[in-house]
Every structure is written in C-alpha cells, then in structure tokens.
Design a protein around this motif. Structure first.
Motif, PDB file in Angstrom:
ATOM      1  N   ARG A  88       2.994   6.657   5.899  1.00 18.00           N
ATOM      2  CA  ARG A  88       4.138   5.754   5.812  1.00 18.00           C
ATOM      3  C   ARG A  88       5.350   6.295   6.577  1.00 18.00           C
ATOM      4  NH1 ARG A  88       0.939   2.399   5.536  1.00 18.00           N
ATOM      5  NH2 ARG A  88       0.022   1.651   3.594  1.00 18.00           N
ATOM      6  N   GLU A  89       5.549   7.617   6.541  1.00 22.02           N
ATOM      7  CA  GLU A  89       6.675   8.179   7.284  1.00 22.02           C
ATOM      8  C   GLU A  89       6.519   7.924   8.777  1.00 22.02           C
ATOM      9  OE1 GLU A  89       8.978  12.437   7.711  1.00 22.02           O
ATOM     10  OE2 GLU A  89       6.835  12.352   8.086  1.00 22.02           O
ATOM     11  N   SER A  90       5.283   8.007   9.281  1.00 23.61           N
ATOM     12  CA  SER A  90       5.049   7.882  10.720  1.00 23.61           C
ATOM     13  C   SER A  90       4.715   6.455  11.140  1.00 23.61           C
ATOM     14  CB  SER A  90       3.911   8.820  11.147  1.00 23.61           C
ATOM     15  OG  SER A  90       2.716   8.491  10.452  1.00 23.61           O
ATOM     16  N   GLY A  91       4.684   5.534  10.186  1.00 24.59           N
ATOM     17  CA  GLY A  91       4.403   4.137  10.512  1.00 24.59           C
ATOM     18  C   GLY A  91       2.956   3.877  10.865  1.00 24.59           C
ATOM     19  N   LYS A  92       2.033   4.636  10.268  1.00 26.53           N
ATOM     20  CA  LYS A  92       0.616   4.476  10.557  1.00 26.53           C
ATOM     21  C   LYS A  92      -0.098   3.749   9.411  1.00 26.53           C
ATOM     22  CE  LYS A  92       1.412   6.703  14.266  1.00 26.53           C
ATOM     23  NZ  LYS A  92       1.088   8.100  14.515  1.00 26.53           N
ATOM     24  N   VAL A  93      -1.209   3.145   9.740  1.00 29.60           N
ATOM     25  CA  VAL A  93      -2.097   2.537   8.750  1.00 29.60           C
ATOM     26  C   VAL A  93      -2.874   3.654   8.057  1.00 29.60           C
ATOM     27  CG1 VAL A  93      -4.170   1.078   8.510  1.00 29.60           C
ATOM     28  CG2 VAL A  93      -2.282   0.367  10.008  1.00 29.60           C
ATOM     29  N   ILE A  94      -3.229   3.431   6.782  1.00 32.43           N
ATOM     30  CA  ILE A  94      -4.057   4.418   6.083  1.00 32.43           C
ATOM     31  C   ILE A  94      -5.103   3.708   5.239  1.00 32.43           C
ATOM     32  CG2 ILE A  94      -2.361   4.658   4.203  1.00 32.43           C
ATOM     33  CD1 ILE A  94      -3.334   7.650   4.045  1.00 32.43           C
ATOM     34  N   LEU A  95      -6.343   4.185   5.336  1.00 31.66           N
ATOM     35  CA  LEU A  95      -7.484   3.595   4.649  1.00 31.66           C
ATOM     36  C   LEU A  95      -7.997   4.535   3.569  1.00 31.66           C
ATOM     37  CD1 LEU A  95      -9.420   2.353   7.811  1.00 31.66           C
ATOM     38  CD2 LEU A  95      -7.893   1.012   6.337  1.00 31.66           C
ATOM     39  N   GLU A 101     -11.578   0.909  -8.394  1.00 35.19           N
ATOM     40  CA  GLU A 101     -11.045   1.853  -7.408  1.00 35.19           C
ATOM     41  C   GLU A 101     -10.331   1.117  -6.275  1.00 35.19           C
ATOM     42  OE1 GLU A 101     -13.078   5.665  -6.787  1.00 35.19           O
ATOM     43  OE2 GLU A 101     -13.127   5.104  -4.653  1.00 35.19           O
ATOM     44  N   CYS A 102     -10.813  -0.088  -5.910  1.00 38.97           N
ATOM     45  CA  CYS A 102     -10.089  -0.904  -4.927  1.00 38.97           C
ATOM     46  C   CYS A 102      -8.692  -1.232  -5.439  1.00 38.97           C
ATOM     47  CB  CYS A 102     -10.848  -2.196  -4.639  1.00 38.97           C
ATOM     48  SG  CYS A 102     -12.324  -2.014  -3.626  1.00 38.97           S
ATOM     49  N   VAL A 103      -8.614  -1.646  -6.691  1.00 40.28           N
ATOM     50  CA  VAL A 103      -7.321  -1.992  -7.282  1.00 40.28           C
ATOM     51  C   VAL A 103      -6.408  -0.771  -7.278  1.00 40.28           C
ATOM     52  CG1 VAL A 103      -6.148  -2.668  -9.410  1.00 40.28           C
ATOM     53  CG2 VAL A 103      -8.198  -3.904  -8.660  1.00 40.28           C
ATOM     54  N   GLN A 104      -6.957   0.383  -7.649  1.00 38.58           N
ATOM     55  CA  GLN A 104      -6.155   1.609  -7.625  1.00 38.58           C
ATOM     56  C   GLN A 104      -5.641   1.887  -6.219  1.00 38.58           C
ATOM     57  OE1 GLN A 104      -8.122   5.403  -7.584  1.00 38.58           O
ATOM     58  NE2 GLN A 104      -6.704   6.294  -9.076  1.00 38.58           N
ATOM     59  N   GLY A 105      -6.502   1.762  -5.222  1.00 42.07           N
ATOM     60  CA  GLY A 105      -6.092   2.012  -3.849  1.00 42.07           C
ATOM     61  C   GLY A 105      -5.006   1.060  -3.390  1.00 42.07           C
ATOM     62  N   ARG A 106      -5.142  -0.219  -3.744  1.00 41.89           N
ATOM     63  CA  ARG A 106      -4.113  -1.191  -3.381  1.00 41.89           C
ATOM     64  C   ARG A 106      -2.793  -0.872  -4.071  1.00 41.89           C
ATOM     65  NH1 ARG A 106      -4.954  -6.071  -6.472  1.00 41.89           N
ATOM     66  NH2 ARG A 106      -3.402  -5.050  -7.792  1.00 41.89           N
TER      67      ARG A 106
END
Length: 291
Positions: free
Chosen positions: A184-191, A207-212
């Motif tokens: 988030r600091e560098s403006g990148k996507v994260i999966l 786990e999907c809900v947790q990740g979201r």
C-alpha cells in the motif's frame, strides 16, 4: 489510480505448465488472471518442454480478458535464466518470480527481461514467501518500475517459520500485515496466498473473507472450484456499490452548496470515504460482464 491498480485480480489461478489440457481449460474458466506455472507444478525432466508450451500459450492471445502470467523457476536454479528469456519473448502480461527476498533480485529480473527484449507491457510480480522477504517487503515493493504486484507465498512462509496451517492463520498474520503495508505504501497490488484444502469450501471462503477484510486485492488459487467463491467474495457487493454512490452524491451536493460537513445515514463523510467509494465503483465498473 492507475490501470494496473484497478485491473480486477480477485481470482488468480495457478495452472500447471506441463499439462496441455489444463492450459486449454483455462481459456473457459472465469478467473481474472492465470499463472502458467513452470516452477512447483513441473517436474525437472519436464521443464524444458513445459517452457515451450507455456510460452506459446502466453503468446497466443486466446485467453480473452484474463490476465496471463508466467511463473518462472526461482533465482539460483538452473532453469531461471532460460525461463526469463522465453517469457520475455512470449510477452505475457507479467512474469511471476518466486523467492524474491531483496530489492536486488527484482532489479536483476528486470535487467534480464529488458536484455531479452521483453515488451514494455510485461510486468513483474514478486512472490514474497520468506522471513527475509517479510522484513524487507518495503524495499522489494519499491524496487523496480516493472514491479506491479506482490504475491504472498504463504505455504513457503509457513514452512520457513515452522508454523502450522490453522484456521485464522494466526502464525502468518505478522508477515501478511508487513507485506500489505509495503504494497500500500508503494501503490502496488497484493494477492493473498493459496488455500490448500480444496475439499473444504467453507474454510476456503472464510479465508477469502479474511483476506478481503485485511485489504488484499484478490487471492491465488490452486483449483478451478475455488474461482467462483473467490470472485464473489472479492467483488464489491450490491450494498457496497449502492452506498458508494450515495456517499459520492452526498459529497458532491455538499461541495456545490458550500457545506463543510457531510453525513450519510448519520455518519460523517470525509475525503477518505469518498476516495474509497470511487475505488469501489471503479472496480465494479471494471467487472461489468465478468462472472
């Protein structure tokens, strides 16, 4: 927000590069992105043949809206350099690099891709999956111009930590948070990382809900059955879209009238809420027509 940030990556499915039927099937799956895998999914004796097959698939243009990436073998392996050259020639949307634990690794990969003639649109996705990667995630995320995405390698991280895979992922939360902060600091996507038990759909969805809720943009997947629930969880809900429109309309009206205080359903609305509402609507718009 850049197009790279707004491109939907709810579901990112690993496909074994040595399996021609799997590569064909991927053309009809509703995943937002595909990782054509030359690493873990391919035996050593099959890597050369898989490399040719994956490069041809990535260059085919037959995967529609799906973002097509190639996961190469890691730095230091005997296949890494040849994988990078083949990927550069194929020109996929991105090259996924495992075991990235330093900024220098990112720069080495970028130099190799450029030397091999990779087109400008081919990005780098860095897999962060070691303790060092977690501690140096900030430097990794900011290391290169081609780097657009961080990918959590949670299986390898758990192994390195001697941690157990448990519901809620308590042993991994520090690493997940460090990588998220860096992205988030560098403006990148994260999966987010994969969920291993394909016969436990309830656990997978949790786990999907947790990740979201954590803030991940999407999740990497190991089985086609995981695509639909992942898409559903990571897509903006009807309620989110409606509320986002309400927030933007209320803010715009207040701005026109010169009012300094904006409320929606009794809650104070600030610029940060408006920015998030615009992000949600942009993502919803980008998903129009997808499963």
């Amino acid at each position: 927000m850049s197009d790279a940030i707004l491109r939907p990556r709810r579901s990112v499915l690993y496909m074994p590069g040595a399996n021609e039927r799997a590569l064909e099937k991927a053309k009809s799956l509703p995943a937002d992105a595909l990782i054509l895998d030359l690493e873990d999914a391919v035996a050593p004796e099959a890597k050369a043949e898989a490399r040719m097959r994956v490069a041809a698939a990535a260059a085919s243009g037959e995967y529609g809206y799906r973002e097509v990436t190639i996961r190469v073998n890691g730095p230091g392996t005997e296949w890494h350099a040849d994988d990078l050259r083949a990927a550069a020639e194929a020109g996929p949307d991105a090259v996924v690099v495992p075991k990235v634990d330093s900024a220098e690794t990112v720069r080495d990969v970028e130099r190799a891709l450029e030397a091999a003639g990779a087109p400008d649109h081919t990005a780098v996705w860095a897999m962060v999956e070691t303790p060092r990667a977690m501690l140096d995630a900030r430097a990794v995320a900011a290391a290169g111009e081609r780097l657009t995405v961080l990918v959590m390698g949670t299986n390898d991280l758990a192994k390195e930590l001697h941690a157990e895979h448990v519901p809620g992922r308590a042993p991994l939360l520090t690493g997940l948070s460090l990588a998220l902060l860096a992205a988030r600091e560098s403006g990148k996507v994260i999966l987010d990382g994969v969920y291993n038990d394909v016969k436990n759909p309830e656990g997978f969805e949790a786990e999907c809900v947790q990740g979201r809720q954590f803030g991940f943009d999407g999740k990497t997947l190991i089985h086609p059955s995981q695509v639909e629930p992942c898409n559903r969880v990571f897509a903006p809900s009807t309620e989110q879209v409606a509320r986002s429109r309400k927030i933007i309309d209320a803010f715009d009206e207040a701005t026109r009238e010169g009012r300094g205080v904006v409320t929606v359903d009794g809650r104070l609305i600030e610029n940060l809420h408006v920015e998030d509402a615009r992000r949600i609507l942009a993502l919803a718009e980008a998903l129009t027509g997808r499963a």
